[in-house]
Each structure stands twice: as structure tokens, then as C-alpha cells.
Write a protein that holds these residues in place. Structure first.
Motif, PDB file in Angstrom:
ATOM      1  N   THR A 120      -1.198   2.762   7.566  1.00  0.00           N
ATOM      2  CA  THR A 120      -2.635   2.202   7.263  1.00  0.00           C
ATOM      3  C   THR A 120      -3.064   2.607   5.805  1.00  0.00           C
ATOM      4  OG1 THR A 120      -3.543   4.456   8.122  1.00  0.00           O
ATOM      5  CG2 THR A 120      -3.089   2.710   9.650  1.00  0.00           C
ATOM      6  N   LEU A 121      -3.938   2.029   5.379  1.00  0.00           N
ATOM      7  CA  LEU A 121      -4.394   2.397   3.783  1.00  0.00           C
ATOM      8  C   LEU A 121      -4.869   3.784   3.861  1.00  0.00           C
ATOM      9  CD1 LEU A 121      -6.435  -0.893   3.073  1.00  0.00           C
ATOM     10  CD2 LEU A 121      -4.757  -0.215   1.773  1.00  0.00           C
ATOM     11  N   ALA A 123       0.025   7.542  11.224  1.00  0.00           N
ATOM     12  CA  ALA A 123      -0.941   6.495  10.576  1.00  0.00           C
ATOM     13  C   ALA A 123      -0.510   5.966   9.118  1.00  0.00           C
ATOM     14  CB  ALA A 123      -2.489   7.058  10.226  1.00  0.00           C
ATOM     15  N   PHE A 153      -7.411   7.525  12.398  1.00  0.00           N
ATOM     16  CA  PHE A 153      -6.876   8.494  11.382  1.00  0.00           C
ATOM     17  C   PHE A 153      -7.222   9.969  11.799  1.00  0.00           C
ATOM     18  CE2 PHE A 153      -7.326  11.001   7.244  1.00  0.00           C
ATOM     19  CZ  PHE A 153      -6.012  10.857   6.814  1.00  0.00           C
ATOM     20  N   GLY A 204     -11.024   2.497  12.419  1.00  0.00           N
ATOM     21  CA  GLY A 204      -9.842   2.900  11.785  1.00  0.00           C
ATOM     22  C   GLY A 204      -9.938   4.399  11.232  1.00  0.00           C
ATOM     23  N   GLN A 244       0.828  -1.241  -0.157  1.00  0.00           N
ATOM     24  CA  GLN A 244       0.048  -0.042   0.044  1.00  0.00           C
ATOM     25  C   GLN A 244       0.877   1.313  -0.106  1.00  0.00           C
ATOM     26  OE1 GLN A 244      -1.791  -1.476   3.376  1.00  0.00           O
ATOM     27  NE2 GLN A 244      -1.158   0.035   4.823  1.00  0.00           N
ATOM     28  N   TRP A 273      -0.877  -8.026   2.671  1.00  0.00           N
ATOM     29  CA  TRP A 273      -2.260  -8.363   2.780  1.00  0.00           C
ATOM     30  C   TRP A 273      -2.593  -9.806   2.197  1.00  0.00           C
ATOM     31  CZ3 TRP A 273      -5.712  -5.767   5.774  1.00  0.00           C
ATOM     32  CH2 TRP A 273      -5.430  -4.572   6.039  1.00  0.00           C
ATOM     33  N   SER A 292     -10.947   3.263   4.111  1.00  0.00           N
ATOM     34  CA  SER A 292      -9.845   2.313   3.955  1.00  0.00           C
ATOM     35  C   SER A 292      -9.134   2.586   2.409  1.00  0.00           C
ATOM     36  CB  SER A 292     -10.271   1.183   4.185  1.00  0.00           C
ATOM     37  OG  SER A 292     -10.875   0.929   5.211  1.00  0.00           O
ATOM     38  N   LEU A 344     -10.730  -5.501   8.029  1.00  0.00           N
ATOM     39  CA  LEU A 344     -10.281  -4.071   8.290  1.00  0.00           C
ATOM     40  C   LEU A 344     -10.888  -3.787   9.447  1.00  0.00           C
ATOM     41  CD1 LEU A 344     -10.667  -2.623   4.648  1.00  0.00           C
ATOM     42  CD2 LEU A 344      -8.366  -3.173   5.828  1.00  0.00           C
ATOM     43  N   SER A 392     -12.099  -0.708   9.606  1.00  0.00           N
ATOM     44  CA  SER A 392     -13.116   0.495   9.025  1.00  0.00           C
ATOM     45  C   SER A 392     -13.897  -0.121   7.931  1.00  0.00           C
ATOM     46  CB  SER A 392     -12.335   1.784   8.764  1.00  0.00           C
ATOM     47  OG  SER A 392     -11.595   2.144   9.972  1.00  0.00           O
ATOM     48  N   ASN A 410      -3.190  -5.440  18.848  1.00  0.00           N
ATOM     49  CA  ASN A 410      -4.154  -5.805  17.974  1.00  0.00           C
ATOM     50  C   ASN A 410      -4.275  -7.288  17.420  1.00  0.00           C
ATOM     51  OD1 ASN A 410      -6.383  -3.542  17.744  1.00  0.00           O
ATOM     52  ND2 ASN A 410      -4.408  -2.516  16.853  1.00  0.00           N
TER      53      ASN A 410
END
Length: 350
Positions: free
Chosen positions: A330-331, A327, A214, A210, A16, A45, A61, A54, A56, A177
Motif C-alpha cells: 500500500t502507499l 501493508a 494500516f 485504508g 510506489q 496505477w 495515502s 483509493l 482512503s 476487493n
């Protein structure tokens, strides 16, 4: 001997972070290429466990420029959906990804640029974005007796299916997590599960997903204020929340050592186990940058100013965690730091 291929900017990694960098490089105009060690799109992934979702909904995302569509029948998309999204993203923006290419070393060139040696030839670039992530460097703490345990030991990255532990007694180590999610996944399926953490588990408020993470990171960048870590460590996803509320997800303090039969606490108590799953995190995969002699700090991190290596303005690091941008792992969050990194590179090359 094959000729050295030349580009202005080289990106290492097509997960990503690498794709977000590619999106902005395509818009900014410099000649660039992306080298990816994996044989197919999707980044890390592709390797996550079957039940992972995910934090979110899909709408929150997405990478820059291309919203992720929802997944039929699921509020929060699963890892396979993300893999498909990343593959489509790469194709849509015609990103110049070369794979599978393993980058072995990044070295100084005589002209002030960078020589990048791979298993598929040599490249020359004026700037490099390292976006290799952490998945390839799992971390397991040095626990006394680890070698004596006769059961199975694996890391988060080796966990794939809950069915592999049916009828087994499993210890899950880690208060983040992945530890909470895997412990919840196994609860009710394995014969017994003991979740072990170094300190009492800290769940984020149930409404935080998520998207909220963010937004918290964005506010901190813009105005200061609370950090995500001030609120907790674990996102209460529906499976985690369900197990926690049912009293099935109870954390125990870290054991003192491993014996042949299982973990042993300081009072001598042993919990017989068939497997230990180490959900103890990762370290940045930065071995390819070693020849440059960049200064490193805590946990193998290279000292940075934003995404730029503090001692080498040719090198940017993207997507490794908050130390390379809030962040940024994260995506939804990596786009902001990717944009900034590309702007800095463009300004330097101009």
C-alpha cells in the motif's frame, strides 16, 4: 560492447515501493539507480480501471516525505491522481530512474556482487531491492472447460471501462476487493452481473478504510493481536456499499466448470454469459531472480526474513504483500518496510 555500469544498490521497479526505497537510499547515501520497465512514471496505477479510487483520503495515502494533496471534488483520489503524485514524487527527490529498461536476469558476479542483465546493457551492484510488484503476473485458476467458453475472458488487469460491457451478461469471479469493486461497477450498467466467490463474501466493517487497515497492521507488528483477515476481505468503498445495501451485490458460490455458453454449477445449471472477468489475484513478478536459485515457497514467494531473502542477504523484496512487510503493498504502508530494508542494506555495505 557497452561498459558495465556499477552502483552499490540497484532497485528494480519504480512503482510506489521502488520510489519509497529510492527516498531512503537518497538519504542513506549509497550510490544507487532504479530500473523501471514502464516508459513513464506511475507504476501499476497507470493501468487500473477508470472508476478505481483509493481506499482512503489523500492525507492517508502518502509515501514517506511527501504528503499527497487532495483531489478537487473527490474525497478519495482516483488512479490518475496517484499517477500524477508518483511522477511528482520521483521528480521532487531527483530519483535516478532509468526507463524503459527491462531486467532480464540477476546473476552472481565473481567478486561476490550481482550482475544484472537488461535490454539496455549490464549493471553490477552489491545489493538489490526487487520492487517489481505483481501486476505483470495475473493468476487465473485452472477451471475445467475454460478453453471451451465462446465469450470473452479477461483478468482484472484487462478491465478498463464499464462501457465496454454495456448490454452484456458478465460473470465476475473473485471474493476480494477487485471482484467486489468491478461487480459493483458493472451493476446497473451491464445487462446482468453474477458475482462468483469461493466462499461467502466477507465485508470489512464500513468504517474501515485504508488508514484503519494500516493502523491494524501497525498494531499487529508492534503488539500482536488481530489480523486484517480476521475482520474481512473487502473494503466497503462507497460504490460497493451502495450496491450491497441496495441488494444488487449478491455473491454466488464458485461454479464447477465453464461451458461454451457460460459457467455451469455441479447441479447442471448454466448461466449464459458474454464475458468472464477473473478477479483472482496475482503472483509476484520474480522471474528476473530465477538464476540465483533462491528458495521459493507458497505461490512462488521467496522465503524472507523481513524484506531480506532468507538465503541471500544481498537481495531484498519490497512491496509484494504482507510476506514482505505488513501493508507493504500500500502507499501508506510501504514506507516503513522500505526504511527497514535500506537500513539493513546500509549496515551490510558499511
Amino acid at each position: 560492447m557497452s561498459a558495465v555500469r556499477r552502483v552499490q544498490v540497484l532497485v528494480v521497479g519504480a512503482g510506489q515501493a521502488g520510489l519509497a526505497a529510492g527516498y531512503y537510499l537518497r538519504r542513506a547515501g549509497p550510490d544507487f539507480a532504479i530500473l523501471d520497465a514502464a516508459p513513464s512514471p506511475g507504476g501499476a496505477w497507470q493501468h487500473y480501471w477508470d472508476s478505481l479510487h483509493l481506499f482512503s483520503p489523500a492525507a492517508y495515502s502518502s509515501l514517506p516525505g511527501r504528503p499527497m494533496t487532495g483531489q478537487t471534488g473527490k474525497d478519495w483520489p482516483d488512479a490518475d491522481h496517484v499517477v500524477q503524485y508518483l511522477a511528482e514524487y520521483e521528480k521532487r527527490y531527483e530519483l535516478p530512474v532509468h526507463r524503459p529498461v527491462h531486467v532480464r536476469a540477476v546473476e552472481n558476479a565473481e567478486d561476490g556482487g550481482l550482475i544484472v542483465r537488461t535490454d539496455d546493457g549490464t549493471w553490477h551492484a552489491r545489493a538489490l531491492i526487487s520492487a517489481t510488484g505483481t501486476w505483470w503476473r495475473p493468476f487465473v485458476p485452472a477451471v475445467p472447460g475454460r478453453e471451451s467458453f465462446t465469450g470473452r475472458q479477461l483478468h482484472t488487469r484487462d478491465y478498463h471501462r464499464v462501457e465496454d460491457f454495456t448490454g452484456r451478461r458478465v460473470v465476475v469471479v473473485g471474493g476480494g476487493n477487485s471482484g467486489a469493486q468491478i461487480a459493483a461497477d458493472l451493476t446497473g450498467r451491464a445487462a446482468a452481473v453474477r458475482w462468483v466467490t469461493r466462499r461467502p463474501a466477507r465485508f470489512l466493517p464500513d468504517h474501515i478504510d485504508g488508514r484503519a487497515l494500516f493502523e491494524i497492521a501497525t498494531r499487529r507488528v508492534q503488539h500482536g493481536g488481530e489480523r486484517i483477515s480476521d475482520l474481512g476481505d473487502i473494503v466497503a468503498t462507497p460504490p460497493v456499499r451502495e450496491a450491497r445495501d441496495a441488494g444488487l451485490l449478491t455473491d454466488h458460490r464458485m461454479f464447477h466448470a465453464l461451458t461454451a455458453d457460460g459457467p455451469q454449477w455441479a447441479d447442471g445449471t448454466v448461466w449464459p454469459a458474454d464475458a468472464v472477468i477473473w478477479c483472482t489475484g496475482f503472483r509476484p513478478a520474480l522471474h528476473h531472480l530465477a538464476p540465483l536459485g533462491l528458495r521459493t515457497g507458497e505461490r512462488g514467494r521467496i522465503a524472507t526474513v523481513g524484506t531480506r531473502a532468507e538465503t541471500d542477504p544481498r537481495i531484498h523484496l519490497l512491496g509484494y504483500g504482507d510476506w514482505t512487510g505488513p501493508a507493504s503493498a500500500t502507499l501508506i504502508g510501504v514506507g516503513r518496510t522500505a526504511r527497514t530494508a535500506v537500513q539493513e542494506i546500509r549496515d551490510r555495505l558499511s
